[in-house]
Each structure stands twice: as C-alpha cells, then as structure tokens.
Motif scaffolding. Structure first.
Motif, PDB file in Angstrom:
ATOM      1  N   GLU A 162       4.157  -0.774   2.068  1.00  0.00           N
ATOM      2  CA  GLU A 162       2.899  -0.376   2.711  1.00  0.00           C
ATOM      3  C   GLU A 162       3.007  -0.286   4.230  1.00  0.00           C
ATOM      4  O   GLU A 162       2.377   0.572   4.855  1.00  0.00           O
ATOM      5  CB  GLU A 162       1.796  -1.371   2.334  1.00  0.00           C
ATOM      6  CG  GLU A 162       1.506  -1.456   0.839  1.00  0.00           C
ATOM      7  CD  GLU A 162       1.103  -0.126   0.240  1.00  0.00           C
ATOM      8  OE1 GLU A 162       0.397   0.638   0.935  1.00  0.00           O
ATOM      9  OE2 GLU A 162       1.501   0.170  -0.899  1.00  0.00           O
ATOM     10  N   LEU A 163       3.807  -1.166   4.842  1.00  0.00           N
ATOM     11  CA  LEU A 163       3.885  -1.213   6.305  1.00  0.00           C
ATOM     12  C   LEU A 163       5.103  -0.507   6.860  1.00  0.00           C
ATOM     13  O   LEU A 163       5.177  -0.222   8.061  1.00  0.00           O
ATOM     14  CB  LEU A 163       3.887  -2.673   6.784  1.00  0.00           C
ATOM     15  CG  LEU A 163       2.707  -3.545   6.347  1.00  0.00           C
ATOM     16  CD1 LEU A 163       2.870  -4.961   6.899  1.00  0.00           C
ATOM     17  CD2 LEU A 163       1.385  -2.939   6.801  1.00  0.00           C
ATOM     18  N   GLY A 164       6.096  -0.239   5.982  1.00  0.00           N
ATOM     19  CA  GLY A 164       7.326   0.410   6.425  1.00  0.00           C
ATOM     20  C   GLY A 164       8.373  -0.600   6.850  1.00  0.00           C
ATOM     21  O   GLY A 164       8.071  -1.729   7.243  1.00  0.00           O
ATOM     22  N   GLU A 165       9.648  -0.160   6.747  1.00  0.00           N
ATOM     23  CA  GLU A 165      10.763  -1.025   7.154  1.00  0.00           C
ATOM     24  C   GLU A 165      11.270  -0.604   8.522  1.00  0.00           C
ATOM     25  O   GLU A 165      11.208   0.576   8.882  1.00  0.00           O
ATOM     26  CB  GLU A 165      11.879  -0.930   6.115  1.00  0.00           C
ATOM     27  CG  GLU A 165      11.496  -1.421   4.729  1.00  0.00           C
ATOM     28  CD  GLU A 165      12.681  -1.421   3.771  1.00  0.00           C
ATOM     29  OE1 GLU A 165      13.738  -1.972   4.168  1.00  0.00           O
ATOM     30  OE2 GLU A 165      12.553  -0.857   2.673  1.00  0.00           O
ATOM     31  N   PRO A 166      11.768  -1.544   9.299  1.00  0.00           N
ATOM     32  CA  PRO A 166      11.804  -2.982   9.003  1.00  0.00           C
ATOM     33  C   PRO A 166      10.454  -3.634   9.277  1.00  0.00           C
ATOM     34  O   PRO A 166       9.675  -3.151  10.108  1.00  0.00           O
ATOM     35  CB  PRO A 166      12.862  -3.500   9.983  1.00  0.00           C
ATOM     36  CG  PRO A 166      12.722  -2.591  11.178  1.00  0.00           C
ATOM     37  CD  PRO A 166      12.398  -1.226  10.616  1.00  0.00           C
ATOM     38  N   LEU A 167      10.198  -4.721   8.582  1.00  0.00           N
ATOM     39  CA  LEU A 167       9.015  -5.509   8.897  1.00  0.00           C
ATOM     40  C   LEU A 167       9.229  -6.205  10.239  1.00  0.00           C
ATOM     41  O   LEU A 167      10.320  -6.649  10.548  1.00  0.00           O
ATOM     42  CB  LEU A 167       8.767  -6.564   7.809  1.00  0.00           C
ATOM     43  CG  LEU A 167       8.364  -6.041   6.435  1.00  0.00           C
ATOM     44  CD1 LEU A 167       8.225  -7.198   5.449  1.00  0.00           C
ATOM     45  CD2 LEU A 167       7.063  -5.240   6.495  1.00  0.00           C
ATOM     46  N   THR A 168       8.186  -6.276  11.019  1.00  0.00           N
ATOM     47  CA  THR A 168       8.255  -6.958  12.314  1.00  0.00           C
ATOM     48  C   THR A 168       7.142  -7.988  12.388  1.00  0.00           C
ATOM     49  O   THR A 168       6.172  -7.942  11.611  1.00  0.00           O
ATOM     50  CB  THR A 168       8.084  -5.968  13.473  1.00  0.00           C
ATOM     51  OG1 THR A 168       6.766  -5.380  13.391  1.00  0.00           O
ATOM     52  CG2 THR A 168       9.134  -4.854  13.414  1.00  0.00           C
ATOM     53  N   GLU A 169       7.271  -8.915  13.326  1.00  0.00           N
ATOM     54  CA  GLU A 169       6.221  -9.912  13.504  1.00  0.00           C
ATOM     55  C   GLU A 169       4.900  -9.235  13.857  1.00  0.00           C
ATOM     56  O   GLU A 169       3.830  -9.677  13.417  1.00  0.00           O
ATOM     57  CB  GLU A 169       6.622 -10.932  14.575  1.00  0.00           C
ATOM     58  CG  GLU A 169       7.731 -11.872  14.122  1.00  0.00           C
ATOM     59  CD  GLU A 169       7.853 -13.099  15.007  1.00  0.00           C
ATOM     60  OE1 GLU A 169       6.848 -13.491  15.611  1.00  0.00           O
ATOM     61  OE2 GLU A 169       8.962 -13.658  15.086  1.00  0.00           O
TER      62      GLU A 169
ATOM     63  N   VAL B 246       3.156 -15.738   8.352  1.00  0.00           N
ATOM     64  CA  VAL B 246       4.086 -14.867   7.634  1.00  0.00           C
ATOM     65  C   VAL B 246       4.934 -14.133   8.661  1.00  0.00           C
ATOM     66  O   VAL B 246       4.405 -13.431   9.530  1.00  0.00           O
ATOM     67  CB  VAL B 246       3.332 -13.859   6.759  1.00  0.00           C
ATOM     68  CG1 VAL B 246       4.305 -12.963   6.005  1.00  0.00           C
ATOM     69  CG2 VAL B 246       2.405 -14.579   5.783  1.00  0.00           C
ATOM     70  N   VAL B 247       6.269 -14.288   8.560  1.00  0.00           N
ATOM     71  CA  VAL B 247       7.171 -13.635   9.515  1.00  0.00           C
ATOM     72  C   VAL B 247       8.318 -12.970   8.751  1.00  0.00           C
ATOM     73  O   VAL B 247       8.568 -13.301   7.593  1.00  0.00           O
ATOM     74  CB  VAL B 247       7.740 -14.643  10.545  1.00  0.00           C
ATOM     75  CG1 VAL B 247       6.622 -15.229  11.400  1.00  0.00           C
ATOM     76  CG2 VAL B 247       8.534 -15.746   9.857  1.00  0.00           C
ATOM     77  N   PRO B 248       9.018 -12.021   9.379  1.00  0.00           N
ATOM     78  CA  PRO B 248      10.169 -11.397   8.719  1.00  0.00           C
ATOM     79  C   PRO B 248      11.235 -12.441   8.420  1.00  0.00           C
ATOM     80  O   PRO B 248      11.449 -13.378   9.201  1.00  0.00           O
ATOM     81  CB  PRO B 248      10.664 -10.370   9.747  1.00  0.00           C
ATOM     82  CG  PRO B 248       9.498 -10.132  10.649  1.00  0.00           C
ATOM     83  CD  PRO B 248       8.759 -11.423  10.712  1.00  0.00           C
ATOM     84  N   ASN B 249      11.921 -12.272   7.313  1.00  0.00           N
ATOM     85  CA  ASN B 249      12.953 -13.231   6.928  1.00  0.00           C
ATOM     86  C   ASN B 249      14.287 -12.921   7.601  1.00  0.00           C
ATOM     87  O   ASN B 249      14.745 -11.789   7.607  1.00  0.00           O
ATOM     88  CB  ASN B 249      13.153 -13.219   5.407  1.00  0.00           C
ATOM     89  CG  ASN B 249      14.246 -14.167   4.975  1.00  0.00           C
ATOM     90  OD1 ASN B 249      14.304 -15.296   5.461  1.00  0.00           O
ATOM     91  ND2 ASN B 249      15.110 -13.735   4.078  1.00  0.00           N
ATOM     92  N   ASP B 250      14.906 -13.972   8.164  1.00  0.00           N
ATOM     93  CA  ASP B 250      16.249 -13.841   8.724  1.00  0.00           C
ATOM     94  C   ASP B 250      17.187 -14.868   8.110  1.00  0.00           C
ATOM     95  O   ASP B 250      18.231 -15.184   8.668  1.00  0.00           O
ATOM     96  CB  ASP B 250      16.218 -14.004  10.245  1.00  0.00           C
ATOM     97  CG  ASP B 250      15.555 -15.315  10.680  1.00  0.00           C
ATOM     98  OD1 ASP B 250      15.191 -16.134   9.798  1.00  0.00           O
ATOM     99  OD2 ASP B 250      15.394 -15.527  11.901  1.00  0.00           O
TER     100      ASP B 250
END
Length: 413
Positions: free
Chosen positions: A261-268, A374-378
């Motif tokens: 829905e938001l597009g990649e990559p997810l960002t904060e 909720v934050v992007p996973n690293d």
C-alpha cells in the motif's frame, strides 16, 4: 539435591498457528538452557525431552493440542492419569487454557503453569483461577493497562471505537481496554465483535469514521488482522489504530500489506504517517537492555535462526521460575513447587533480574511492558518488513496488572 521433575507440556504444534506453539516451547527450552550448564535447545516437537539443571532432570513430556480445547483437555488428563506428571505447563489458546484449568488442574489438584494463553479472565475469574494455577506469561489486561493509559496520556485521542474477535481473547482485549480508557477519560463510542477470519472491513471501519472516533482498538490475531489493515490503508480514515505488537508471522503479513500500500522501501516517515500505533509490546528482543536478555537473544538466535518473539519471555520465565522453586524448596514434588512459586519474584528473566513477580491474590506474574512505534526492520533474523522501535516508554510492573481491589478481579486465593 537430585531427582526428576516430570512436566506435561501442552502446546499447538500442528495447523496454521503451529508457530505460536513453537515459539512458546523455544522460550521454555531457553529458560532451562539459561539455568543449566549444558546446552538445551531441542526442536519443537512431541515426545520426551530432558533438561538437566544441577543434579535435577526436568523431563518434558510434550503433547500437541492442535489449538483445540478438547484435545488439550484429553492430553492433560492423559498426562496426569497415565504419565503421573508432577505438573503441567502450556496452552497457547485461551479456550484450551481455561478448559485445562477447570477440568484438570483444579479438579485433580495439579500444579499448572499456563501460557502463553493471554485472556485476562484465566487469572481473574473464579472459575479458572486457583491455588494450583499460575501464569508467568503476559495477558491482555497488561496490554490494555499499558497501551490504553499511554494512548490516554500521550496522544490527542478523546474517543475510540473498539473491535475484537468473538471469543475469549478478543472479548478480553475489548473489555480491558474499555476499563482502562474510560478510567482515563477516553470515551468508548462503540464496540463490535467479529468471527475469526472476518474480511469485509470497509463497512465496520466506515462506521468508526462516521461515529467521529479518534482511534480504534483491534483485538485480533493473524487470522483477521491482515484484511483489516489492508482495508484501513486503502481507505481515507482520520483515526489511528492501536493495540498490541504481534508475533513475527502477523507482523510479517502486515509488513507485506504496508509495502503493497505504501510502496517499497518502507521508511520511518511513511510508517509514521500511516496511522498505526504506537503499540504495546509484551516482549520483543529489542525492548530490554540487560545481561540476561543479551544471553537469551544470542542463544535463541543461534539455536533457531530467529530472534525471540512475543511469547518467549513469559515462557522462559516459566521455566526459570520452576527451577528456582525446586532449588529454593529443595524438592521435586509438584506440591512443593507450587509452594515455591507462590508469591515468587523470579530472579532470572529476559526483562531483567527480578523482572517478574507472581501476585499472591491470583498467581499471575506482573512484569514491565513497553510501548513502541512501527519502524522499518533492519534485523537479519526477524522475517518481517517492520519491527518495534526502541521503547517509547516502559510501563513499570506495578502498573500493568489488574489490582486485587479492582471490580474486574474475581480471583481471591
């Protein structure tokens, strides 16, 4: 002291939610691993596995509950009657845990450590609670008392619309959030319950918007949450979504939904604007900074190729508490273990030294909870596009559980 403690273990190890049972067992195994001198990290499977701590063997006789209350009850009865176990541990399903508590633990007077089943009623309802029944694992009242209070005190939310799964877990989520939110001045506009796997979410979500809610609370599992989040992200809603951080399988699916829905990559930035959270964490690997948790995360990851998940701190602590009771009482009998567990502060836990204490009025362990964004996973060993952030706030153990004098506390031992 030497001897053997036989523990009948009940967890779901087949079916669509077998991962729930697996992580519960992994945490339990790691509790014994931490307390013992030898490595103990078997796979999650049925059969008998033996952990040794000092001169005491802990014989774990594992049965698959298939996430069904009838199966859990039958297995528990067989373990008590035919295997003559000293105690029982387990149940991921709240329905299974309640059934075992009422029909086996209390009737046969068997010391039982339930978990990770999370319905608050298990340790607050007189039908299920008892001097035989303990739970180290966190429950949904702890989710609510932490998350609800945070929402009331740290956001602009003045009204919420609540949704829950139409069984013990979902109803417990809604009931406990309602109590906490209303006590902190937040209006509950309405509440609705849906069967597991419900997917037609546009109408219910539109109702919350029409009602003018500032937020919604969602009490569901992986069977329902992805469809709900997809509908929420596809809609144009002015409210935010609150609840609890879930296990990796749920978080993974929600992360995929967010990427779509938001597009990649997810960002904060994308995630902070998505209207999701902050959420409560019962436990995740990055929420506690102490030597015990460091050792736990390392040994768990080495053994299973993934960082510890939501249920694992509670089940680690269950094993740690059992060992501590045996050592403090100098006995391997189930009755003496019960005596040792009563009122115990557990020394070795992933939430830190002395991180869990069993309340004497209902045998529920209280522990700290955290609030995270909720934050992007690293993290390489977390198979999801999103993860919890570092804690936005830690709620102390003294504030997380239902008090003895609360009208919601129906247990008095």
């Amino acid at each position: 002291m030497s001897g053997t403690v036989s523990i009948g273990v009940l967890q779901p190890l087949s079916g669509s939610l077998s991962y729930y049972g697996e992580q519960a067992l992994y945490g339990f195994f790691q509790g014994f691993n931490y307390k013992g001198d030898d490595d103990f990290a078997p796979e999650a499977s049925t059969g008998t596995k033996t952990a040794t701590v000092g001169d005491v063997d802990y014989e774990l006789i594992i049965r698959d509950t298939e996430l069904a209350a009838d199966t859990a009850q039958s297995a528990a009865q067989d373990l008590v009657t035919n295997e003559d176990v000293d105690m029982l541990f387990g149940c991921t399903s709240s329905a299974s845990a309640s059934r075992v508590a009422t029909t086996v633990s209390k009737q046969a007077d068997v010391t039982t450590m339930l978990g990770p089943a999370a319905s608050a009623s298990i340790t607050s309802n007189s039908e299920t609670c008892g001097e035989q029944v303990f739970r180290a694992s966190e429950n949904v009242a702890m989710d609510a008392r932490s998350g609800g209070k945070y929402v009331a005190e740290n956001t602009d939310v003045e009204s919420v619309y609540m949704y829950g799964a139409d069984y013990s877990f979902g109803r417990s989520v809604v009931n406990n959030y309602r109590t906490v939110l209303e006590a902190n001045g937040v209006e509950v506009v309405d509440e609705k319950f849906f069967e597991r796997g419900y997917s037609e979410w546009q109408g219910p979500l539109d109702n919350a918007e029409s009602a003018g809610a500032d937020g919604i609370v969602a009490g569901f599992t992986v069977q329902t949450l992805p469809a709900m989040f997809t509908a929420y992200l596809n809609g144009d809603y002015s409210y935010d979504v609150y609840g609890g951080f879930a296990t990796q399988i749920t978080t993974g699916i929600i992360g995929q939904t967010l990427q779509g829905e938001l597009g990649e990559p997810l960002t904060e930035e994308k995630l902070s604007n998505a209207g999701l959270g902050p959420f409560t964490s019962r436990y995740h690997w990055n929420q506690y900074d102490n030597e015990i948790n460091d050792a736990f995360v390392e040994s768990y990851t080495d053994a299973y190729g993934i960082v510890p998940d939501l249920f694992t701190s509670g089940t680690f602590t269950a094993a740690s508490a059992i060992v501590q009771a045996v050592e403090e009482e100098g006995s391997t009998s189930g009755a003496d273990i019960r005596t040792g567990l009563t009122g115990m502060t557990v020394t070795d836990t992933p939430k830190g030294e002395n991180g869990y204490t069993f309340q004497e009025y209902n045998n529920q362990a209280r522990s700290a909870m955290t609030i995270a964004n909720v934050v992007p996973n690293d993290e390489d060993n977390w198979d999801a596009a999103i993860r919890p952030s570092e804690p936005a706030e830690t709620i102390p153990a003294s504030e997380t559980t239902i008090p003895e004098d609360s009208p919601d506390m129906g247990c008095s031992l």
